[in-house]
Structures are given as C-alpha cells and as structure tokens.
Design a protein around this motif. Sequence first.
Motif, PDB file in Angstrom:
ATOM      1  N   ARG A 156      60.969  43.000  58.079  1.00 30.29           N
ATOM      2  CA  ARG A 156      60.456  44.329  57.159  1.00 30.29           C
ATOM      3  C   ARG A 156      59.224  44.767  57.982  1.00 30.29           C
ATOM      4  O   ARG A 156      59.627  46.225  58.126  1.00 30.29           O
ATOM      5  CB  ARG A 156      60.485  43.875  55.893  1.00 30.29           C
ATOM      6  CG  ARG A 156      61.733  43.564  55.036  1.00 30.29           C
ATOM      7  CD  ARG A 156      61.743  43.627  53.396  1.00 30.29           C
ATOM      8  NE  ARG A 156      62.746  43.174  52.877  1.00 30.29           N
ATOM      9  CZ  ARG A 156      63.953  43.940  52.628  1.00 30.29           C
ATOM     10  NH1 ARG A 156      64.294  44.986  53.230  1.00 30.29           N
ATOM     11  NH2 ARG A 156      64.866  43.041  52.125  1.00 30.29           N
ATOM     12  N   ASN A 168      62.796  48.546  53.643  1.00 30.17           N
ATOM     13  CA  ASN A 168      62.838  47.883  52.514  1.00 30.17           C
ATOM     14  C   ASN A 168      64.023  47.903  51.626  1.00 30.17           C
ATOM     15  O   ASN A 168      64.021  47.699  50.394  1.00 30.17           O
ATOM     16  CB  ASN A 168      61.454  48.584  51.728  1.00 30.17           C
ATOM     17  CG  ASN A 168      61.006  47.661  50.590  1.00 30.17           C
ATOM     18  OD1 ASN A 168      61.144  46.387  50.725  1.00 30.17           O
ATOM     19  ND2 ASN A 168      60.670  48.067  49.419  1.00 30.17           N
ATOM     20  N   LYS A 169      64.943  47.880  52.433  1.00 36.75           N
ATOM     21  CA  LYS A 169      66.355  48.184  51.996  1.00 36.75           C
ATOM     22  C   LYS A 169      66.507  46.775  51.207  1.00 36.75           C
ATOM     23  O   LYS A 169      66.519  45.742  51.924  1.00 36.75           O
ATOM     24  CB  LYS A 169      67.415  48.493  53.004  1.00 36.75           C
ATOM     25  CG  LYS A 169      68.847  48.291  52.422  1.00 36.75           C
ATOM     26  CD  LYS A 169      69.672  48.709  53.626  1.00 36.75           C
ATOM     27  CE  LYS A 169      71.201  48.734  53.257  1.00 36.75           C
ATOM     28  NZ  LYS A 169      71.967  49.279  54.338  1.00 36.75           N
ATOM     29  N   PRO A 170      66.994  47.022  49.682  1.00 35.12           N
ATOM     30  CA  PRO A 170      67.400  45.598  49.250  1.00 35.12           C
ATOM     31  C   PRO A 170      68.555  44.697  49.987  1.00 35.12           C
ATOM     32  O   PRO A 170      69.421  45.218  50.559  1.00 35.12           O
ATOM     33  CB  PRO A 170      67.827  45.945  47.837  1.00 35.12           C
ATOM     34  CG  PRO A 170      67.487  47.331  47.792  1.00 35.12           C
ATOM     35  CD  PRO A 170      67.396  47.960  49.030  1.00 35.12           C
ATOM     36  N   GLN A 172      72.103  42.697  50.541  1.00 37.15           N
ATOM     37  CA  GLN A 172      73.118  42.972  49.781  1.00 37.15           C
ATOM     38  C   GLN A 172      74.304  42.288  50.318  1.00 37.15           C
ATOM     39  O   GLN A 172      75.166  42.415  51.302  1.00 37.15           O
ATOM     40  CB  GLN A 172      73.550  44.525  49.996  1.00 37.15           C
ATOM     41  CG  GLN A 172      74.833  44.839  49.272  1.00 37.15           C
ATOM     42  CD  GLN A 172      74.645  44.871  47.862  1.00 37.15           C
ATOM     43  OE1 GLN A 172      74.664  43.695  47.230  1.00 37.15           O
ATOM     44  NE2 GLN A 172      74.831  46.023  47.146  1.00 37.15           N
ATOM     45  N   ARG A 201      74.077  51.061  39.665  1.00 39.96           N
ATOM     46  CA  ARG A 201      73.135  51.628  40.783  1.00 39.96           C
ATOM     47  C   ARG A 201      73.298  53.378  40.297  1.00 39.96           C
ATOM     48  O   ARG A 201      72.178  54.126  40.654  1.00 39.96           O
ATOM     49  CB  ARG A 201      73.896  51.849  42.195  1.00 39.96           C
ATOM     50  CG  ARG A 201      73.543  50.285  42.724  1.00 39.96           C
ATOM     51  CD  ARG A 201      73.718  50.019  44.405  1.00 39.96           C
ATOM     52  NE  ARG A 201      73.307  48.973  44.550  1.00 39.96           N
ATOM     53  CZ  ARG A 201      74.400  47.825  44.708  1.00 39.96           C
ATOM     54  NH1 ARG A 201      75.708  48.107  44.190  1.00 39.96           N
ATOM     55  NH2 ARG A 201      73.936  46.550  44.977  1.00 39.96           N
ATOM     56  N   GLN A 206      68.707  49.590  41.787  1.00 41.20           N
ATOM     57  CA  GLN A 206      69.165  49.148  43.070  1.00 41.20           C
ATOM     58  C   GLN A 206      69.127  47.849  43.191  1.00 41.20           C
ATOM     59  O   GLN A 206      70.186  47.341  43.934  1.00 41.20           O
ATOM     60  CB  GLN A 206      68.166  49.953  44.144  1.00 41.20           C
ATOM     61  CG  GLN A 206      68.128  51.446  43.850  1.00 41.20           C
ATOM     62  CD  GLN A 206      69.620  51.950  44.129  1.00 41.20           C
ATOM     63  OE1 GLN A 206      70.404  51.762  45.055  1.00 41.20           O
ATOM     64  NE2 GLN A 206      69.890  52.975  43.231  1.00 41.20           N
ATOM     65  N   ASN A 207      68.147  47.024  43.003  1.00 49.60           N
ATOM     66  CA  ASN A 207      68.071  45.623  43.367  1.00 49.60           C
ATOM     67  C   ASN A 207      68.629  44.681  42.065  1.00 49.60           C
ATOM     68  O   ASN A 207      67.920  44.578  41.175  1.00 49.60           O
ATOM     69  CB  ASN A 207      66.524  45.254  43.687  1.00 49.60           C
ATOM     70  CG  ASN A 207      66.503  43.821  44.388  1.00 49.60           C
ATOM     71  OD1 ASN A 207      67.439  43.529  45.150  1.00 49.60           O
ATOM     72  ND2 ASN A 207      65.119  43.343  44.489  1.00 49.60           N
ATOM     73  N   ARG A 209      72.468  42.429  40.572  1.00 48.62           N
ATOM     74  CA  ARG A 209      73.679  41.697  40.834  1.00 48.62           C
ATOM     75  C   ARG A 209      74.574  41.855  39.693  1.00 48.62           C
ATOM     76  O   ARG A 209      73.849  41.859  38.447  1.00 48.62           O
ATOM     77  CB  ARG A 209      73.512  40.253  41.251  1.00 48.62           C
ATOM     78  CG  ARG A 209      72.763  39.888  42.413  1.00 48.62           C
ATOM     79  CD  ARG A 209      73.412  40.357  43.841  1.00 48.62           C
ATOM     80  NE  ARG A 209      72.772  39.931  45.013  1.00 48.62           N
ATOM     81  CZ  ARG A 209      72.022  40.754  45.559  1.00 48.62           C
ATOM     82  NH1 ARG A 209      71.828  42.060  45.350  1.00 48.62           N
ATOM     83  NH2 ARG A 209      71.497  40.568  47.117  1.00 48.62           N
ATOM     84  N   PRO A 222      65.636  42.711  38.282  1.00 46.08           N
ATOM     85  CA  PRO A 222      64.267  42.283  38.403  1.00 46.08           C
ATOM     86  C   PRO A 222      63.895  42.224  37.059  1.00 46.08           C
ATOM     87  O   PRO A 222      64.124  43.122  36.244  1.00 46.08           O
ATOM     88  CB  PRO A 222      63.684  43.281  39.295  1.00 46.08           C
ATOM     89  CG  PRO A 222      64.655  44.134  40.155  1.00 46.08           C
ATOM     90  CD  PRO A 222      65.962  43.987  39.395  1.00 46.08           C
ATOM     91  N   TYR A 257      66.736  38.817  38.426  1.00 47.07           N
ATOM     92  CA  TYR A 257      67.244  38.697  39.441  1.00 47.07           C
ATOM     93  C   TYR A 257      66.694  37.784  40.319  1.00 47.07           C
ATOM     94  O   TYR A 257      65.467  37.692  40.658  1.00 47.07           O
ATOM     95  CB  TYR A 257      67.566  39.947  39.979  1.00 47.07           C
ATOM     96  CG  TYR A 257      67.776  39.809  41.619  1.00 47.07           C
ATOM     97  CD1 TYR A 257      69.065  39.530  42.120  1.00 47.07           C
ATOM     98  CD2 TYR A 257      66.855  40.280  42.442  1.00 47.07           C
ATOM     99  CE1 TYR A 257      69.248  39.479  43.436  1.00 47.07           C
ATOM    100  CE2 TYR A 257      67.146  40.020  44.027  1.00 47.07           C
ATOM    101  CZ  TYR A 257      68.410  39.517  44.207  1.00 47.07           C
ATOM    102  OH  TYR A 257      68.672  39.393  45.633  1.00 47.07           O
ATOM    103  N   SER A 259      67.800  35.811  44.335  1.00 44.51           N
ATOM    104  CA  SER A 259      68.552  35.857  45.400  1.00 44.51           C
ATOM    105  C   SER A 259      68.992  34.448  45.377  1.00 44.51           C
ATOM    106  O   SER A 259      68.314  33.275  45.367  1.00 44.51           O
ATOM    107  CB  SER A 259      67.764  36.272  46.820  1.00 44.51           C
ATOM    108  OG  SER A 259      69.023  35.932  47.753  1.00 44.51           O
TER     109      SER A 259
END
Length: 275
Positions: A156, A168-170, A172, A201, A206-207, A209, A222, A257, A259
């Motif tokens: 990043r 800084n794109k989440p 996916q 979204r 955006q971030n 699942r 989050p 959230y 990952s």
Amino acid sequence: MVAQKLERLRTLFAEIGQALVAYSGGIDSTLVAKIAVDVLGDRALAVTANSPALLPEDLEEACIQAATLGIAHQIVQTHELANSNYASNPINRCYFCKSELHDTLRPLAQTLGFPYVVDGLNADDLLDYRPGIQAAQERGVRSPLAEVGASKLEVREMARFLGLPWWNKPAQPCLSSRFPYGEAITLEKLQRVGRAERYLRQLGYQNLRVRSENVTARIELPRDSIPDFILHTNLPELVSTFQSYGFVYVTLDLEGYRSGKLNQVLQQPAVLTNC
C-alpha cells in the motif's frame, strides 16, 4: 525501505523481460501490473479471470484500472464450479481455484510468447493458510512482491508513493470465501451473496463481508461501524431485501469484520496434513 523495494521490483522485471500478470484488480496485482508496464511497456500483459465468484462490478473496475495504468489487458473465462473438487468446498478449495486459473493462463502465456506468469502474492500471504500458493508454484508462477519481501502494508505504501488512487482499496477475495468449508458452492449461492454485499455497499459500507451458511446471512462490518449501522439502517427493509435474495435469517457479527475469519475453525495440524 519502500524506495529500495520498488527498485528491486523494477530490477526483477527488467530481468524477466516479458510478463503476463495474473490481474485481479486488487491492490497487490495492481501494483505488480503498474511496475510491469512501467518497466516492460508492451512486453507486459494483464489478464483477468472472469469467474462466477467475481462480482461484475469488480471485473469492470479491474478493466478501468488496467486502462488507467496503460497496460494491455485481456479477460479469460474460468470454470471452477465445473470441478467438483472446488464446488464441494473442501479446506483446500483455493488449490483447485488457482489450478484452474493458472491452467488457463499458462497456455495463453506460452501462445503469446511470455516466459513468465506473475501474480500479486505478497510476503504476508505466505504466513496465512493459502493452499492456492502451492498450485501456483507447481505451475511455475512467480510472485515478485513475495520475492522482494514486500508486506501488505508496504504494498500500500508503494502504491501510494506511485500515485495509484486505489492504494487503500479494501481487500476483496472471491465470493467463495464467504462459505464455511464443507458447504457446497453453487452459482445461485454466489449470486445471492454478491447481491447482498452490493446492497450494503450502496448503503455506504465498503469494508465488509456477508458470510453465508445455508440460509443464514451473517453481516461483518468493521467494529467501529456497527453502532452507526444499527442506529441508522432501516433494518426491517434490509432483512426483507436479503430474504428476497433467498436468505431466511439475517444476523450481525458483533465481533466485527476480520479477514480470514472462516479459517479459525481449522486446526493447524490438520491443515498442514491437507496441504
């Protein structure tokens, strides 16, 4: 440190001479594509696999990003769901996913005269349970970011240094990662999860699942977004919408959230045995 790793990456691509980039549109493969085209010009090609586990808008975004980078770009179709080893969703599902991908990309690279296929694997990925790495290595795929020891944070930082607007794109990962191991994956289920995430979204999150287990949707946001979500979301409307997609139950994960959360059910000795 970032400048040094950027220079090492440029040197690596200069030595490679020609490269086909396995390009998902995520920030890792985008950085690889950026450096590849800067160093190699028309001797670099980005190829994106269009699969049932990829949202149409993510494919569109990958195309836009590739055009912005100025790298030649192709789309190929992959057919993971046709392989029962993938569709049955075992703990090494990603092995069969990457096998399908690189069994598609490698012949294309050979036909076009590219000696190497490169991917966006970074150094942090090597610390996680990722059986797809084995499939790529078996097929001779190179991972420039991992080769120079670039972590996700450094990726990043390098992308930001180079002025990439997606730095800084989440993350996916593919939609198949939303299902617990052992639950069969179908096109209908993938589309259901995709529609649910698209809905969230559109609400401004955006971030996220949407984890799917049978007919239950579990929303992950989050942790600091949860109070706002509860207070300002029309929850009856959201539930109704998710039910129209085919879910029966709609839940919110209070842990927030994280990952790779589905991997927590795996016991490391068993994982290593199945690699």
